[in-house]
Design a protein around this motif. Structure first.
Motif, PDB file in Angstrom:
ATOM      1  N   ASP A   2      44.907   7.313  19.711  1.00  0.00           N
ATOM      2  CA  ASP A   2      44.029   7.208  20.874  1.00  0.00           C
ATOM      3  C   ASP A   2      44.731   6.554  22.060  1.00  0.00           C
ATOM      4  O   ASP A   2      44.606   7.016  23.196  1.00  0.00           O
ATOM      5  N   LEU A   6      45.670   8.110  25.769  1.00  0.00           N
ATOM      6  CA  LEU A   6      45.240   7.425  26.988  1.00  0.00           C
ATOM      7  C   LEU A   6      46.432   7.168  27.913  1.00  0.00           C
ATOM      8  O   LEU A   6      46.357   7.426  29.116  1.00  0.00           O
ATOM      9  N   ARG A   9      47.375  10.378  29.507  1.00  0.00           N
ATOM     10  CA  ARG A   9      46.450  10.742  30.588  1.00  0.00           C
ATOM     11  C   ARG A   9      46.756   9.947  31.848  1.00  0.00           C
ATOM     12  O   ARG A   9      46.755  10.499  32.952  1.00  0.00           O
ATOM     13  N   GLY A  63      38.157  10.157  30.946  1.00  0.00           N
ATOM     14  CA  GLY A  63      37.613  10.843  29.788  1.00  0.00           C
ATOM     15  C   GLY A  63      36.166  11.226  29.982  1.00  0.00           C
ATOM     16  O   GLY A  63      35.360  11.170  29.066  1.00  0.00           O
ATOM     17  N   TRP A  65      34.197  14.307  30.549  1.00  0.00           N
ATOM     18  CA  TRP A  65      34.443  15.739  30.434  1.00  0.00           C
ATOM     19  C   TRP A  65      35.914  16.026  30.762  1.00  0.00           C
ATOM     20  O   TRP A  65      36.248  16.807  31.652  1.00  0.00           O
ATOM     21  N   ALA A  66      36.782  15.388  30.027  1.00  0.00           N
ATOM     22  CA  ALA A  66      38.224  15.501  30.266  1.00  0.00           C
ATOM     23  C   ALA A  66      38.695  16.949  30.187  1.00  0.00           C
ATOM     24  O   ALA A  66      39.628  17.331  30.893  1.00  0.00           O
ATOM     25  N   TYR A 120      41.242  18.493  24.316  1.00  0.00           N
ATOM     26  CA  TYR A 120      39.891  17.963  24.470  1.00  0.00           C
ATOM     27  C   TYR A 120      38.826  18.987  24.108  1.00  0.00           C
ATOM     28  O   TYR A 120      37.785  18.617  23.559  1.00  0.00           O
ATOM     29  N   THR A 130      37.322   7.730  25.439  1.00  0.00           N
ATOM     30  CA  THR A 130      36.773   8.556  26.511  1.00  0.00           C
ATOM     31  C   THR A 130      35.339   8.110  26.768  1.00  0.00           C
ATOM     32  O   THR A 130      34.690   7.537  25.893  1.00  0.00           O
ATOM     33  N   THR A 132      32.848  10.346  27.789  1.00  0.00           N
ATOM     34  CA  THR A 132      31.992  11.397  27.226  1.00  0.00           C
ATOM     35  C   THR A 132      32.818  12.276  26.300  1.00  0.00           C
ATOM     36  O   THR A 132      34.048  12.220  26.294  1.00  0.00           O
TER      37      THR A 132
END
Length: 136
Positions: A2, A6, A9, A63, A65-66, A120, A130, A132
């Protein structure tokens, strides 16, 4: 895993925030360049693409609706590569090289954004960190 996603991203969207700020603070200059490439309504297109980049990059970064954020970046990057960085039309070797670099950068970033979309849309909320889950 995770935390690695991140960090990925964060690093990935860094470029889009800087570019979006340029689109929104130097709209006139960038619109002039867009006009020279034949973009219709260049000022609106420049400002709109700046807003699109900020929204999409924030969606991916946070995150929210990534998957949609990543897809929006692809929608921005592919046309930009072909419309704005047409190296095949350049006659000056230095201009051709610069446009080829920008074209390849946009295609590579589009590929990375497609990978984020796939991750995703496929794995989604299982990645954690995230706000969502995925939209798709």
């Amino acid at each position: 895993m995770d935390v690695l996603v991140l960090i990925g991203r964060i690093l990935f969207v860094f470029l889009f925030f800087g570019s979006a700020i340029g689109h929104l603070t130097q709209t006139e200059a960038m619109a002039g360049y867009a006009a020279s490439k034949g973009v219709p309504q260049p000022k609106l297109a420049t400002a709109g693409s700046g807003v699109l980049m900020i929204v999409a990059a924030l969606m991916l970064l946070l995150g929210v609706w990534a998957d949609l954020g990543a897809l929006l970046l692809v929608v921005f990057l592919l046309p930009t590569a072909f419309l704005m960085h047409d190296f095949w039309k350049q006659t000056d070797p230095q201009a051709k090289q610069q446009e080829m670099i920008a074209f390849n950068k946009d295609l590579s970033l589009a590929g990375g954004a497609l990978m984020f979309f796939g991750v995703y849309a496929g794995v989604g909320a299982d990645l954690g960190l995230t706000v969502t889950g995925p939209l798709f």
